[in-house]
Write a protein that holds these residues in place. Structure first.
Motif, PDB file in Angstrom:
ATOM      1  N   GLU A 151       0.819  -1.204   0.000  1.00 21.70           N
ATOM      2  CA  GLU A 151       0.000   0.000   0.000  1.00 21.70           C
ATOM      3  C   GLU A 151       0.857   1.261   0.000  1.00 21.70           C
ATOM      4  O   GLU A 151       0.490   2.271  -0.585  1.00 21.70           O
ATOM      5  CB  GLU A 151      -0.927  -0.008   1.227  1.00 21.70           C
ATOM      6  N   ASP A 152       2.027   1.176   0.612  1.00 21.26           N
ATOM      7  CA  ASP A 152       2.864   2.373   0.678  1.00 21.26           C
ATOM      8  C   ASP A 152       3.332   2.805  -0.705  1.00 21.26           C
ATOM      9  O   ASP A 152       3.837   3.903  -0.866  1.00 21.26           O
ATOM     10  CB  ASP A 152       4.057   2.145   1.604  1.00 21.26           C
ATOM     11  N   TYR A 153       3.194   1.954  -1.708  1.00 23.62           N
ATOM     12  CA  TYR A 153       3.518   2.371  -3.068  1.00 23.62           C
ATOM     13  C   TYR A 153       2.685   3.586  -3.469  1.00 23.62           C
ATOM     14  O   TYR A 153       3.069   4.332  -4.350  1.00 23.62           O
ATOM     15  CB  TYR A 153       3.226   1.237  -4.066  1.00 23.62           C
ATOM     16  N   ASN A 154       1.544   3.737  -2.864  1.00 24.78           N
ATOM     17  CA  ASN A 154       0.684   4.844  -3.249  1.00 24.78           C
ATOM     18  C   ASN A 154       0.827   6.072  -2.365  1.00 24.78           C
ATOM     19  O   ASN A 154       0.179   7.068  -2.573  1.00 24.78           O
ATOM     20  CB  ASN A 154      -0.776   4.389  -3.262  1.00 24.78           C
ATOM     21  N   ILE A 155       1.656   5.947  -1.362  1.00 22.50           N
ATOM     22  CA  ILE A 155       1.874   7.095  -0.473  1.00 22.50           C
ATOM     23  C   ILE A 155       3.003   7.928  -1.057  1.00 22.50           C
ATOM     24  O   ILE A 155       4.068   7.412  -1.367  1.00 22.50           O
ATOM     25  CB  ILE A 155       2.275   6.613   0.946  1.00 22.50           C
ATOM     26  N   ASP A 156       2.733   9.208  -1.210  1.00 20.75           N
ATOM     27  CA  ASP A 156       3.780  10.094  -1.712  1.00 20.75           C
ATOM     28  C   ASP A 156       4.762  10.360  -0.573  1.00 20.75           C
ATOM     29  O   ASP A 156       4.403  10.976   0.425  1.00 20.75           O
ATOM     30  CB  ASP A 156       3.143  11.406  -2.185  1.00 20.75           C
ATOM     31  N   PRO A 157       5.998   9.874  -0.716  1.00 28.32           N
ATOM     32  CA  PRO A 157       6.929  10.013   0.415  1.00 28.32           C
ATOM     33  C   PRO A 157       7.456  11.427   0.594  1.00 28.32           C
ATOM     34  O   PRO A 157       8.162  11.714   1.553  1.00 28.32           O
ATOM     35  CB  PRO A 157       8.065   9.059   0.043  1.00 28.32           C
ATOM     36  N   LYS A 158       7.142  12.309  -0.333  1.00 27.86           N
ATOM     37  CA  LYS A 158       7.711  13.657  -0.284  1.00 27.86           C
ATOM     38  C   LYS A 158       6.706  14.718   0.140  1.00 27.86           C
ATOM     39  O   LYS A 158       7.058  15.873   0.309  1.00 27.86           O
ATOM     40  CB  LYS A 158       8.277  14.036  -1.659  1.00 27.86           C
ATOM     41  N   ARG A 159       5.447  14.348   0.256  1.00 27.06           N
ATOM     42  CA  ARG A 159       4.460  15.399   0.533  1.00 27.06           C
ATOM     43  C   ARG A 159       3.632  15.063   1.770  1.00 27.06           C
ATOM     44  O   ARG A 159       3.381  13.903   2.070  1.00 27.06           O
ATOM     45  CB  ARG A 159       3.533  15.579  -0.667  1.00 27.06           C
TER      46      ARG A 159
ATOM     47  N   THR B 133       0.561  14.436   4.032  1.00 28.09           N
ATOM     48  CA  THR B 133      -0.767  13.898   3.818  1.00 28.09           C
ATOM     49  C   THR B 133      -1.806  14.862   4.380  1.00 28.09           C
ATOM     50  O   THR B 133      -1.540  15.590   5.340  1.00 28.09           O
ATOM     51  CB  THR B 133      -0.879  12.534   4.524  1.00 28.09           C
TER      52      THR B 133
END
Lengths: 1060, 464
Positions: B6-14, B16
């Motif tokens: 699921e973390d593939y869809n989390i933008d690691p730079k912005r 939430t």
């Protein structure tokens, strides 16, 4: 006593040597096989009278021997046998006979015949259903769509697969660049391949052909198979050089009657020579040629008078048109394209080692793109059951001084915009070159004032711009695979394969100190990785007599990641010429997340199976199914299954006694392909604007994401007939298709009053339907001379069937000039909108001032960028060792809006803005003196227009600053042109040295000399002063929009191919 | 294996949604509001042209009311809805959910956001007329209906009354408040001044309501130049004053003063003349150093007066509401009989405040006011609208959005369109093309409700 006969067997269609042809003395078993270049040598007994030549897939040929010692033979394909092997999805080789869908295979030599260093551009005009739009920039982008634009916002570019390795065709051009806003065209990554290494390229068009590739297959697949080693040891060397000059029909032709200025007067406020009389001064800041009429007797202070080092420094000079206009700015482009391939093999395996070097210099000063590619592939049968193979391709592409495109960007100055839209016709380009060379300073014509130390107003010296504010870039890339196949039984083997595509890109953009605006430096680092893990089991069996079965089942795991960081200086540079972030004048701002700092990942797990049933080589049935799970979708919707079914019927098998019919096959298929979303379109995040001093800022993102997304689907149906007649001297392949892409994942435009620009939804349906026709004919065929014609024709009709609930139209992109690209229900994709003429009874309405009355809104449909049809015709003539080939590439219909014309006509650059009007008076004279332009149209009462529009630039004593022709006084529709063209795309004359000569040179098997030409002649076009094909970039935006267009380049060159 | 990805869809730079402090959104909204209403960018804000402060040099299209080519109306609309109002809504949500804030601070922060929202809505309504309001800022109403401009205005006034009661002394937005520095007393003055402003805007259509509203603000409005509601821009791009970007950073010379404006400043020896404008580089023979160009035409840059050095500073504050503006409003309120006092006193105070605001001295102001053409009693003009309107027009030089509204409301000065104009002088901005395309049905309804989506449609408060 035996005697020796030598000769060469060639393919009549291509003129290339045919290896592996069996040459037999008729009635005996005495024979030989042709070598890699098609040559043979055979010792025949005195009794022999006839030789037979046979090769699978070709019509056998018999030749009397007579007294000849050398016999060359041309062989034509035998469509009746049609056992030609075609590489299909997942690299499965199948006979053409058994294919139940449209797949076009293009041989490697057909791509390289005109020595195009870009293998994708080498396909242009050769394949029905494939629309290739090239850019005229050096190393620039190629936009490829197969069977039309399907997805409104996702990519419509096909998937590129090289020897089983899906490779990125990513394009790093910015969104601004793609919509004409300025920036560099960095090209796309599919060109990182040595064209001479390509054995075949298969274009899989419909979903039935591509379904096994999973979610990326909806736009078609370009499947490239590289050359494999052959038995023995072979060395092939290609050395080529080409040169190019601009095609003047694609560059602006300036008027030579009026000089610089927005008004027809000089500035008269200063006394430069101190004689007490106010001197005329050309309006230096004005980037237009709507100024005073040239008069050689008039001495005027021009930019040269204020440029130290110029021979006219401090002096007034005669008011005349420049001797050298900007067309003299362009240099001769050159390309050195050299490659060497060493290959070899035996019964246990093969290897291949290749190197390709391309040195490309463009038509602009200080522009070059160099490419080095090394590749290796090898295969070894470890045991009779286990075969292992590996291939690797290293490439390095280095660019310097690529061309800026569109309107000028922050760190890129597009001089075409300067030359075509904003120029003074009195400025001599050679004087600018001298001015720059004097001290390498920004000695520009467009001075902000005549005072000492004045800088550029809008435009830099173009030589300064090219030599000081250039970009550099590099891309290092590795792709390849490692595979093992284990044969469990004759009917079953298993393939395991790991593939990797990995690239690192680095781009640096510079804007030199003393340039107009804010100098600066920008750097961009990007990393992309894709790995695929495949496990595929292959079955092959005859179920009963006459019923065959081939099948496969497998799994694919794909992991992709890419990320980039862009960082720029702020406010200028401290030390001139030092390009580093730390040289920023003001503190640099952190890269904005999601815009300048991006990190994305994608994973797809797929399982698939396919089966092909054959009945007596006559009836075929294909079934496939694939299930993908994509991380780009919400967990609950992330798995999707899609099927395909296809049947082929070789009806000529039932008509064997019909002698004129060589081959006939009918096929019909249906398939669906699913597609995931763009990564990170599920959960909402914030934008992070640059902090205000020490105060951090946050902002709601412009796009609303969606946690309910489901996959997008393309439903595709296709039916086709292939037939060949008269011993396959004539044949055609016609395909009709329809593809509906539904549930599109689109960032649909919403009313901005919602607080957002767009929202990701599943919505909208786009239909593409069309006809593809491929035909070939050999009007003449004899031993020494053959003539072959290959033609293709494509007609695609695209229609947006529905959009988001209640939304009749959404904007794809908006451009400078008040024009936008739109998707509108009931209309083709990409309709251009802007202000239109007002029509009265079908005639353009002219107002009381003699000018066209513009529509009230900027929302009128003014153009459709989609072509009505495209086509290509290739002719090949072979006479003994000489082959002549030429390809005509045609696009009919489709519109393009030209900002170059909109502004150029406004600023009085093209020749039609001057000259005489219908009364025979100069049109730029005031109307009171008989000047002006009579525009065709009707007045409000319906009578023909009789009022001339002002073209002098002064109305009621006010400077209007624009001609009667340009954008100021005309609607956007006035600058929409038909983008049709007919181009002589490729010409090649190849001469293969005869065997007799070669036999005297030790070890040399073949020498081919060729003269090639590309884009030699635009036979017909309707867009004035530009190339209607020239594309800004890859992608959905920018189609049908042209600004700062680069001229087409006519290329002529020579190549020598040696094989040992 | 993908189930665990699921973390593939989390933008690691912005960040939430929900994770960033609400005050950071207020700060962003303040920045964007002030930039939008004060910008001179030809893609965003054409109002310095429309009130004829400035003429164009080489590219006069926008001064001839070409709105479509650059989608100016779209730029303005998007900035206010998307970059101001939407962020203020997010601010309110995140402030309310912030566990680290005390209730009084939360209430003050939300009240400040509310005042800004009302101000922004007022500007939108005064620019376009009917706009989406009740269904706006809600992604689930992606195609919002347009509300009647008068109804929106009435609701805004109700909301303003409510929020005035909620602005309490104590801590507010603190340093995140880029315009008032967290000063709650100043917010209260600003809210009352906004009420005064909105009252006068509707004075020609609802005299009674305007009178009541004005009366309730007496003694509560901005009281000196120290009270000016403005945003001090930063010295570093991209947070510099937008004027600096368009006048200096761009390296362009697109604007000069108009003869209408510069001549008036020069002939009245206005002490603001050399602040508002620079002398021409190279004026035509016989022309004065300070000379205006012809509005709507192309003008040679070096022959006319360009914007003054003060406007070219990175840190020039962007004004939301000036004290001078308030004094002119009070003068008008007296003239209308809404409040007690003398017109002249407030008129003089307005002019003086403006001169001091631009760096002039009290002596200069006094000398200026002494001129018969300036003094209220003798200044040209048939009534207070013209007398006040002309001086207000001069004073609002760097508040182009307010100047454009006041020119339409007070019809002063008399402006004529250029011979080459695309249309009459716009009395509003037409709706963006995007609304026509996307929100078509509601657009059509609004267009007919206001009497046609054209620049000549008068807005509900523009009765004269």
């Amino acid at each position: 006593q035996n005697r020796n006969i030598t000769g060469r067997v060639t393919d009549t269609a291509t003129g290339q040597g045919l290896p592996g042809v069996t040459v037999l003395v008729k009635g005996t078993s005495i024979g030989a096989s042709t070598s890699a270049d098609g040559s043979y040598s055979l010792s025949v007994p005195a009794t022999a009278t006839t030789l037979t030549y046979s090769f699978i897939g070709y019509t056998s040929v018999e030749r009397p021997i007579g007294t000849a010692s050398s016999i060359d033979v041309g062989m034509g394909t035998d469509a009746k046998q049609l056992s030609e092997v075609v590489v299909t999805a997942l690299g499965v080789e199948r006979t053409r006979n058994s294919l139940a869908y449209s797949a076009t295979q293009v041989e490697g030599q057909s791509i390289t015949v005109a020595r195009n260093p870009n293998p994708i551009n080498g396909l242009s005009g050769k394949v029905a259903g494939v629309n290739i739009r090239q850019s005229n920039t050096l190393g620039g982008s190629t936009n490829v769509t197969i069977r039309g634009t399907k997805s409104l916002f996702n990519s419509n570019q096909p998937l590129y697969v090289i020897d089983g390795v899906p490779i990125s065709n990513s394009n790093t051009n910015t969104a601004g660049q793609q919509t004409g806003g300025g920036g560099y065209d960095y090209g796309n990554a599919a060109s990182d391949l040595n064209p001479d290494d390509i054995a075949t390229t298969t274009i899989l068009k419909g979903a039935a052909a591509t379904a096994l590739y999973g979610e990326r297959a909806s736009n078609g697949v370009i499947l490239i198979t590289t050359k494999k080693g052959r038995k023995g040891l072979g060395v092939t060397i290609n050395a080529g050089i080409t040169g190019g000059r601009i095609d003047k029909s694609t560059f602006i032709k300036y008027q030579k009657e009026y000089g610089g200025g927005y008004y027809p007067t000089f500035t008269r406020t200063r006394d430069f020579d101190g004689d007490g009389v106010i001197d005329p001064l050309v309006r230096l800041t004005h980037d237009a040629s709507f100024g005073p009429r040239f008069d050689p007797s008039l001495q005027v202070y021009q930019w040269t008078a204020f440029t130290p080092g110029n021979p006219n420094f401090g002096k007034a000079t005669p008011w005349v048109a420049a001797e050298n206009d900007p067309s003299k700015f362009f240099k001769t482009a050159s390309t050195l394209n050299n490659s060497i391939t060493i290959d070899g093999g035996n019964d246990n395996g093969y290897f291949k080692l290749g190197y390709n070097s391309v040195r490309d210099k463009g038509i602009l000063p200080n522009s070059e793109v160099n490419k080095n590619i090394v590749n290796f592939a090898g295969s070894l049968n470890l045991t009779p059951r286990l075969t292992t193979s590996a291939s690797v391709n290293f490439s390095q592409v280095k660019g310097q001084g690529r061309y800026a495109t569109g309107y000028s960007g922050a760190y890129s100055e597009n001089l075409m915009t300067n030359f075509r839209q904003w120029w003074q016709t009195n400025v001599d380009i050679k004087e600018l070159e001298d001015a720059y060379n004097y001290q390498q300073l920004n000695a520009t014509w467009n001075l902000s004032s005549p005072t000492a130390g004045a800088t550029g107003q809008y435009w830099n010296n173009p030589y300064f711009s090219r030599n000081q504010s250039y970009e550099t870039d590099s891309r290092y890339r590795t792709f390849g695979n490692v595979a093992a196949t284990y044969k469990f039984a004759d009917w079953f083997n298993v393939l395991g394969r790991v593939t990797l595509d990995s690239y690192d890109e680095f781009q640096e953009e510079r804007y030199a100190v003393t340039s107009v605006g804010v100098p600066g430096y920008s750097r961009y680092n990007r990393v992309g990785r894709e790995a695929n893990f495949d496990l595929i089991g292959n079955f092959s069996a005859n179920i009963t007599e006459g019923v065959s079965f081939k099948g496969l089942a497998g799994a694919n795991i794909r992991r992709e990641s890419f990320g980039f960081v862009r960082s720029t200086t702020n406010g200028g540079l401290v030390v001139p010429g030092l390009y580093s972030l730390s040289n920023s004048l003001e503190p640099i701002t952190p890269p904005a997340p999601g815009i300048d700092e991006v990190e994305t990942k994608r994973g797809v797990d797929g399982i698939f199976a396919s089966g092909t049933f054959g009945y007596r080589d006559m009836l075929f049935l294909d079934l496939t199914a694939r299930r993908d799970k994509s991380t780009t979708l919400p967990n609950k919707n992330n798995a999707f299954i899609y099927p395909s079914v296809a049947t082929g019927f070789v009806f000529s098998e039932l008509l064997k006694d019909v002698s004129w019919l060589s081959y006939g096959k009918a096929r019909v298929n249906y398939a669906e392909v699913g597609q995931g979303a763009t990564p990170q379109s599920v959960f909402d995040v914030y934008d992070k604007p640059t902090a205000f001093g020490s105060i951090p800022l946050f902002s709601v993102a412009g796009t609303k994401n969606n946690e309910e997304l489901k996959p997008e689907r393309t439903k595709s149906g296709e039916a086709g007939v292939e037939m060949a007649f008269l011993q396959s001297r004539l044949g055609f392949d016609v395909t009709v298709y329809q593809q509906n892409t539904v549930d599109q994942i689109i960032p649909v435009n919403v009313s901005r009053a919602s607080g957002y620009n767009s929202r990701y939804v599943n919505s909208g349906e786009v239909r593409n339907r069309g006809i593809e026709l491929t035909a070939f004919a050999s009007p003449f065929r004899s031993d020494n001379f053959t003539w072959t014609i290959n033609a293709n024709w494509t007609r695609n009709r695209n229609e947006v069937l529905s959009l988001y609930e209640g939304v009749p139209s959404i904007q794809i992109a908006s451009y400078q000039g008040g024009v936008s690209s739109n998707a509108t229900v009931g209309k083709p994709f990409g309709m251009l909108r802007g202000t239109n003429y007002t029509y009265l009874n079908g005639q353009r309405l002219v107002g009381t001032n003699g000018r066209y009355v513009e529509s009230a809104t900027a929302n009128e449909e003014i153009g459709n960028p989609n072509p009505d049809w495209t086509g290509g015709v290739a002719n090949t003539f072979n006479y003994k060792g000489i082959s002549l080939y030429f390809l005509v590439d045609i696009r009919h219909g489709g519109d393009v809006f030209s900002l170059d014309r909109a502004y150029g006509l406004d600023t009085g650059l093209p020749d039609e803005t001057a000259g005489l009007n219908e009364l025979g008076n100069p049109s730029r004279d005031p109307i009171s003196q008989g000047g002006g332009v009579l525009l065709s149209g009707v007045q409000a009462d319906g009578s023909p227009n009789t009022v001339r529009a002002d073209n002098s630039g002064i109305v009621d004593g006010e400077f209007t600053g624009a001609t009667a022709y340009g954008t100021t006084f005309n609607p956007a529709a006035a600058f929409v042109y038909d983008a049709s063209f007919v181009k002589l795309r490729e010409v090649a004359i190849t001469y293969s040295l005869p065997k007799i000569l070669l036999s005297k040179i030790n070890g040399v098997k073949g020498v081919d000399l060729s003269l090639v030409g590309r884009n030699l002649w635009i036979i017909n076009k309707n867009l004035p002063d530009a190339d209607p094909e020239d594309a800004l970039s890859v992608g959905n935006a920018g189609q049908g929009y042209s600004t700062g267009a680069y001229p087409a380049v006519r290329t002529i060159g020579a190549n020598i191919r040696l094989s040992f | 294996c993908i189930d665990s990805l699921e973390d593939y869809n989390i933008d690691p730079k912005r960040a939430t949604v929900g994770t960033a402090p609400g005050a950071t959104f207020v700060a962003n909204a303040e920045r964007n509001l002030v930039r939008t209403i004060n910008s001179a960018n030809v893609n965003l804000n054409p109002f310095r042209f429309y009130v004829q402060y400035w003429a164009a040099t080489d590219y006069p299209q926008e001064s001839r009311y070409d709105i479509n080519t650059r989608d100016i109306n779209g730029g303005y609309w998007n900035a206010l809805y998307r970059d101001v109002l939407r962020d203020l809504r997010e601010a309110k949500t995140n402030i309310a959910a912030d566990k680290l804030l005390t209730e009084p601070v939360k209430a003050n922060q939300i009240a400040c956001a509310e005042v800004l929202e009302i101000y922004t809505w007022a500007v939108l309504v005064e620019t376009f007329g009917d706009v989406p309001y009740t269904q706006a800022l809600n992604i689930n109403s992606a195609l919002p209906v347009y509300d009647s401009q008068a109804a929106i205005y009435a609701d805004l006034i109700t909301r303003l009354d409510a929020v005035i009661g909620q602005l309490k002394p104590g801590a507010g937005l603190g340093d995140y408040d880029l315009i008032n520095g967290g000063d709650m007393a100043l917010w209260l003055k600003f809210a009352n001044s906004l009420k005064l402003r909105m009252a006068l805007t509707i004075a020609d259509v609802d005299d009674a309501k305007a009178r009541t509203m004005v009366a309730s603000t007496v003694g509560k409005v901005l009281a000196s130049n120290d009270d000016i509601v403005d945003l001090a821009f930063d010295a570093t791009f991209p947070n510099t004053n937008p004027l600096y970007e368009d006048l200096v950073r761009s390296g362009r010379n697109d604007f000069v003063g108009t003869s209408l404006f510069v001549d008036q400043l020069r002939t009245k020896e206005d002490p603001r003349l050399d602040d508002y404008f620079n002398p021409a580089d190279s004026p035509a023979a016989g022309a004065p150093d300070f000379v205006g160009g012809e509005y709507g035409a192309s003008n040679p840059y070096d022959e006319y007066s360009p914007a003054g050095d003060k406007l070219r500073q990175q840190t020039l504050p962007g004004v939301v509401m000036s004290y001078a503006q308030v004094e002119f409003m009070l003068a008008e309120a007296v003239a209308r009989g809404y409040i007690a006092g003398t017109v002249t006193e407030h008129y003089n105070a307005g002019i003086t405040a403006s001169i001091l605001e631009w760096g002039g001295t009290q002596a200069e102001a006094t000398a200026y006011l002494a001129q018969p053409s300036v003094a209220y009693a003798t200044a040209p003009g048939a009534d207070y609208r013209e007398k006040i309107g002309n001086q207000k027009w001069i004073a609002l030089y760097n508040q182009p959005t307010e100047a454009y509204k006041e020119w339409r409301r007070l019809d002063t000065p008399r402006l004529t369109k250029p011979a080459t104009a695309n249309s009459e002088i716009p009395l509003r901005l037409p709706y963006p093309v995007a609304e026509q395309n996307v929100n078509t049905a509601n657009y059509n309804a609004a267009s007919s409700a206001i009497g046609g989506d054209v620049v000549t449609t008068k807005l509900f408060w523009d009765k004269r």
